[in-house]
Design an enzyme around this catalytic site. Structure first.
Site, PDB file in Angstrom:
ATOM      1  N   HIS A  14      -1.071  37.628  39.141  1.00 28.35           N
ATOM      2  CA  HIS A  14      -2.224  36.950  38.548  1.00 28.35           C
ATOM      3  C   HIS A  14      -3.477  37.748  38.805  1.00 28.35           C
ATOM      4  CE1 HIS A  14      -3.521  34.407  42.329  1.00 28.35           C
ATOM      5  NE2 HIS A  14      -3.184  35.639  42.639  1.00 28.35           N
ATOM      6  N   CYS A  33      -8.837  40.398  44.496  1.00 26.30           N
ATOM      7  CA  CYS A  33      -8.052  39.546  43.597  1.00 26.30           C
ATOM      8  C   CYS A  33      -8.564  39.611  42.158  1.00 26.30           C
ATOM      9  CB  CYS A  33      -8.054  38.108  44.089  1.00 26.30           C
ATOM     10  SG  CYS A  33      -7.258  37.910  45.698  1.00 26.30           S
ATOM     11  N   HIS A  39      -2.522  41.311  40.608  1.00 26.51           N
ATOM     12  CA  HIS A  39      -1.773  41.589  41.828  1.00 26.51           C
ATOM     13  C   HIS A  39      -0.729  40.489  41.965  1.00 26.51           C
ATOM     14  CE1 HIS A  39      -4.743  38.633  43.090  1.00 26.51           C
ATOM     15  NE2 HIS A  39      -3.927  38.330  44.095  1.00 26.51           N
ATOM     16  N   HIS A  41       2.255  37.951  44.212  1.00 26.35           N
ATOM     17  CA  HIS A  41       2.587  37.180  45.410  1.00 26.35           C
ATOM     18  C   HIS A  41       4.035  36.730  45.334  1.00 26.35           C
ATOM     19  CE1 HIS A  41      -1.561  36.713  46.792  1.00 26.35           C
ATOM     20  NE2 HIS A  41      -1.888  36.441  45.539  1.00 26.35           N
ATOM     21  N   ASP A  79       8.355  32.529  37.201  1.00 30.03           N
ATOM     22  CA  ASP A  79       9.002  33.555  38.022  1.00 30.03           C
ATOM     23  C   ASP A  79       8.995  34.904  37.311  1.00 30.03           C
ATOM     24  OD1 ASP A  79      10.322  34.584  40.266  1.00 30.03           O
ATOM     25  OD2 ASP A  79      12.296  34.192  39.398  1.00 30.03           O
ATOM     26  N   HIS A  80       8.487  35.912  38.010  1.00 29.91           N
ATOM     27  CA  HIS A  80       8.379  37.286  37.505  1.00 29.91           C
ATOM     28  C   HIS A  80       7.537  37.362  36.238  1.00 29.91           C
ATOM     29  CE1 HIS A  80      11.551  37.878  40.464  1.00 29.91           C
ATOM     30  NE2 HIS A  80      11.118  39.128  40.506  1.00 29.91           N
ATOM     31  N   GLU A 124       0.781  30.416  48.707  1.00 28.71           N
ATOM     32  CA  GLU A 124       0.522  31.686  48.040  1.00 28.71           C
ATOM     33  C   GLU A 124       0.850  32.841  48.984  1.00 28.71           C
ATOM     34  OE1 GLU A 124      -3.007  33.027  45.270  1.00 28.71           O
ATOM     35  OE2 GLU A 124      -3.576  33.239  47.385  1.00 28.71           O
TER      36      GLU A 124
END
Length: 138
Positions: A14, A33, A39, A41, A79-80, A124
């Site tokens: 994100h 960020c 970047h 997580h 996801d991904h 996070e």
């Protein structure tokens, strides 16, 4: 009342950026960020439901159903993925942990029987966690 929690993990990227702020304000507030490319997580999502166990089954909800709901409503979508670009129901949302936990609640709430969803918690990082218990608790 019994509380049952399902924990899942997912990875996503994100970028924290507000179009309502100047470039200087965004970089001052979001720091690294605000990286233009985003970047990532490795998130941990906890979904807690509440209820009384059924006398016949001993369960509030079948864990298979709980897993399916969490995956279908949230994990399969995020996801991904890059949360700013790949998830239609996050369009226009600044994907902070706080905003994500609210949006995840909104997706999950209608998939459970009324008043069963108790809490959604999103980790996070090891140190940054947000929890939401729905608009009734605001």
């Amino acid at each position: 009342m019994v509380f049952l929690t399902r924990r899942v993990t997912f990875s996503a990227a994100h970028r924290l950026w507000s179009n309502d702020l100047s470039d200087e304000e965004n970089y001052a507030i979001y720091d690294k960020c605000a990286n233009p490319n985003g970047h990532g997580h490795n998130y941990t999502l906890e979904v807690t439901v509440q209820g009384q166990p059924d006398p016949k089954t001993g369960m509030i909800i079948n864990l298979t159903d709980l897993k399916r709901i969490v995956n279908e409503q949230v994990v399969d979508w995020v996801d991904h993925k890059h949360l700013n670009h790949d998830v239609p129901w996050l369009e226009g949302v600044i994907p902070t942990t706080e905003m994500l936990v609210i949006k995840f609640w909104e997706r999950l709430e209608s998939a459970f029987p009324a008043h069963m969803l108790y809490e959604v918690t999103l980790h996070e990082t090891e140190n940054n966690v947000a929890t939401y218990r729905g608009p009734a608790c605001e």
